[in-house]
Write a protein that holds these residues in place. Structure first.
Motif, PDB file in Angstrom:
ATOM      1  N   GLY A 140       5.679  14.240   4.742  1.00 43.17           N
ATOM      2  CA  GLY A 140       5.310  14.572   3.372  1.00 43.17           C
ATOM      3  C   GLY A 140       3.907  14.196   2.948  1.00 43.17           C
ATOM      4  N   LYS A 141       3.737  14.160   1.614  1.00 40.41           N
ATOM      5  CA  LYS A 141       2.440  13.911   0.999  1.00 40.41           C
ATOM      6  C   LYS A 141       2.634  12.965  -0.182  1.00 40.41           C
ATOM      7  N   LEU A 142       1.775  11.952  -0.256  1.00 37.31           N
ATOM      8  CA  LEU A 142       1.871  10.901  -1.267  1.00 37.31           C
ATOM      9  C   LEU A 142       0.518  10.678  -1.919  1.00 37.31           C
ATOM     10  N   LYS A 143       0.500  10.607  -3.246  1.00 40.46           N
ATOM     11  CA  LYS A 143      -0.725  10.242  -3.964  1.00 40.46           C
ATOM     12  C   LYS A 143      -0.636   8.766  -4.301  1.00 40.46           C
ATOM     13  N   MET A 144      -1.742   8.058  -4.092  1.00 38.32           N
ATOM     14  CA  MET A 144      -1.812   6.657  -4.462  1.00 38.32           C
ATOM     15  C   MET A 144      -2.776   6.539  -5.640  1.00 38.32           C
ATOM     16  N   LYS A 145      -2.201   6.220  -6.813  1.00 41.35           N
ATOM     17  CA  LYS A 145      -3.031   6.023  -8.002  1.00 41.35           C
ATOM     18  C   LYS A 145      -3.629   4.616  -7.930  1.00 41.35           C
ATOM     19  N   THR A 146      -4.914   4.519  -8.244  1.00 42.57           N
ATOM     20  CA  THR A 146      -5.612   3.234  -8.261  1.00 42.57           C
ATOM     21  C   THR A 146      -6.446   3.147  -9.531  1.00 42.57           C
ATOM     22  N   SER A 147      -7.074   2.009  -9.737  1.00 46.28           N
ATOM     23  CA  SER A 147      -7.970   1.866 -10.898  1.00 46.28           C
ATOM     24  C   SER A 147      -9.224   2.700 -10.715  1.00 46.28           C
ATOM     25  N   GLY A 148      -9.554   3.014  -9.460  1.00 48.25           N
ATOM     26  CA  GLY A 148     -10.710   3.860  -9.153  1.00 48.25           C
ATOM     27  C   GLY A 148     -10.262   5.285  -8.953  1.00 48.25           C
ATOM     28  N   GLU A 149     -10.605   5.824  -7.818  1.00 48.84           N
ATOM     29  CA  GLU A 149     -10.256   7.207  -7.495  1.00 48.84           C
ATOM     30  C   GLU A 149      -8.925   7.269  -6.749  1.00 48.84           C
ATOM     31  N   ASP A 150      -8.047   8.198  -7.147  1.00 47.64           N
ATOM     32  CA  ASP A 150      -6.772   8.371  -6.464  1.00 47.64           C
ATOM     33  C   ASP A 150      -7.008   8.930  -5.060  1.00 47.64           C
ATOM     34  N   GLU A 151      -6.100   8.589  -4.146  1.00 44.46           N
ATOM     35  CA  GLU A 151      -6.166   9.061  -2.763  1.00 44.46           C
ATOM     36  C   GLU A 151      -4.868   9.780  -2.436  1.00 44.46           C
ATOM     37  N   GLY A 175       1.343  11.876   9.415  1.00 40.75           N
ATOM     38  CA  GLY A 175       0.454  11.772  10.564  1.00 40.75           C
ATOM     39  C   GLY A 175      -0.738  10.867  10.343  1.00 40.75           C
ATOM     40  N   GLN A 176      -0.897  10.328   9.124  1.00 41.21           N
ATOM     41  CA  GLN A 176      -2.038   9.464   8.829  1.00 41.21           C
ATOM     42  C   GLN A 176      -1.614   7.997   8.766  1.00 41.21           C
ATOM     43  N   ALA A 177      -2.445   7.140   9.370  1.00 43.96           N
ATOM     44  CA  ALA A 177      -2.296   5.694   9.199  1.00 43.96           C
ATOM     45  C   ALA A 177      -3.040   5.325   7.918  1.00 43.96           C
ATOM     46  N   PHE A 178      -2.620   4.250   7.265  1.00 45.55           N
ATOM     47  CA  PHE A 178      -3.256   3.877   5.999  1.00 45.55           C
ATOM     48  C   PHE A 178      -3.370   2.370   5.830  1.00 45.55           C
ATOM     49  N   TYR A 179      -4.268   1.991   4.924  1.00 44.63           N
ATOM     50  CA  TYR A 179      -4.336   0.646   4.357  1.00 44.63           C
ATOM     51  C   TYR A 179      -4.420   0.826   2.854  1.00 44.63           C
ATOM     52  N   TRP A 180      -3.498   0.210   2.119  1.00 46.12           N
ATOM     53  CA  TRP A 180      -3.534   0.232   0.665  1.00 46.12           C
ATOM     54  C   TRP A 180      -3.829  -1.182   0.187  1.00 46.12           C
ATOM     55  N   SER A 181      -4.965  -1.370  -0.447  1.00 46.24           N
ATOM     56  CA  SER A 181      -5.320  -2.681  -0.974  1.00 46.24           C
ATOM     57  C   SER A 181      -4.523  -2.951  -2.253  1.00 46.24           C
ATOM     58  N   PRO A 182      -4.465  -4.201  -2.698  1.00 45.85           N
ATOM     59  CA  PRO A 182      -3.783  -4.490  -3.965  1.00 45.85           C
ATOM     60  C   PRO A 182      -4.373  -3.637  -5.095  1.00 45.85           C
ATOM     61  N   GLY A 183      -3.490  -3.192  -6.006  1.00 48.29           N
ATOM     62  CA  GLY A 183      -3.929  -2.384  -7.139  1.00 48.29           C
ATOM     63  C   GLY A 183      -3.654  -0.907  -6.940  1.00 48.29           C
ATOM     64  N   HIS A 184      -2.387  -0.540  -6.720  1.00 50.06           N
ATOM     65  CA  HIS A 184      -2.036   0.858  -6.461  1.00 50.06           C
ATOM     66  C   HIS A 184      -0.636   1.167  -6.986  1.00 50.06           C
ATOM     67  N   VAL A 226       2.901   7.914  -5.938  1.00 47.83           N
ATOM     68  CA  VAL A 226       3.529   9.078  -6.561  1.00 47.83           C
ATOM     69  C   VAL A 226       3.791  10.085  -5.444  1.00 47.83           C
ATOM     70  N   ALA A 227       5.048  10.473  -5.265  1.00 50.02           N
ATOM     71  CA  ALA A 227       5.414  11.404  -4.195  1.00 50.02           C
ATOM     72  C   ALA A 227       5.091  12.836  -4.613  1.00 50.02           C
ATOM     73  N   LEU A 228       4.153  13.464  -3.920  1.00 52.60           N
ATOM     74  CA  LEU A 228       3.800  14.855  -4.196  1.00 52.60           C
ATOM     75  C   LEU A 228       4.800  15.806  -3.550  1.00 52.60           C
ATOM     76  N   THR A 229       5.440  15.354  -2.470  1.00 52.67           N
ATOM     77  CA  THR A 229       6.539  16.066  -1.807  1.00 52.67           C
ATOM     78  C   THR A 229       7.542  14.985  -1.408  1.00 52.67           C
ATOM     79  N   ASP A 230       8.700  15.385  -0.904  1.00 54.34           N
ATOM     80  CA  ASP A 230       9.565  14.389  -0.285  1.00 54.34           C
ATOM     81  C   ASP A 230       8.728  13.720   0.798  1.00 54.34           C
ATOM     82  N   CYS A 231       8.751  12.403   0.865  1.00 54.32           N
ATOM     83  CA  CYS A 231       7.922  11.732   1.857  1.00 54.32           C
ATOM     84  C   CYS A 231       8.622  10.497   2.415  1.00 54.32           C
ATOM     85  N   ALA A 232       8.137  10.080   3.566  1.00 52.85           N
ATOM     86  CA  ALA A 232       8.651   8.888   4.226  1.00 52.85           C
ATOM     87  C   ALA A 232       7.478   8.205   4.922  1.00 52.85           C
TER      88      ALA A 232
END
Length: 120
Positions: free
Chosen positions: A64-75, A80-89, A92-98
């Motif tokens: 799926g696809k996930l939006k991460m809202k932050t105090s700055g710019e959303d991502e 298939g993507q690896a991620f790092y989410w820093s504190p402050g997020h 929001v699920a844009l599709t069913d996601c896991a």
């Protein structure tokens, strides 16, 4: 060394929109998370600093696809993507996601306890 099988990990939070399974491994927690399309975790984080998750996470998007809202710019993150989410997020699920993530247990448990009290 060991293996963590998703189906053997206990459910910590579950409702119609969220399934969160977690297992502590040393000072880290491994979580398997599923969010239904349209799930916005904003209400669950209300009351935390800046009304956002304050725990860092490292992980991998499985589906799926996930939006991460932050105090700055959303991502936006996709399967298939690896991620790092820093504190402050806030996810929001844009599709069913896991996804699977790895988080420092102490910080993560504080967030999970807060969410559980909110009735995610």
């Amino acid at each position: 060394m060991g293996v963590i099988n998703r189906d053997e990990v206990p459910v910590a939070i579950e409702d119609d929109n969220v399934e969160l399974r977690k297992s502590e491994v040393g000072e880290m927690t491994v979580s398997f998370i599923r969010l239904k399309e349209g799930t916005d975790m904003t209400p669950a984080f209300a009351g935390l600093p800046n009304d956002q998750c304050q725990c860092p996470h490292w992980g991998y998007m499985l589906e799926g696809k996930l939006k991460m809202k932050t105090s700055g710019e959303d991502e936006v993150y996709e399967a298939g993507q690896a991620f790092y989410w820093s504190p402050g997020h806030v996810p929001v699920a844009l599709t069913d996601c896991a996804y699977v993530d790895f988080s420092p247990t102490q910080e993560y448990n504080a967030v999970i306890e807060h969410i559980s009290g909110q009735g995610a």
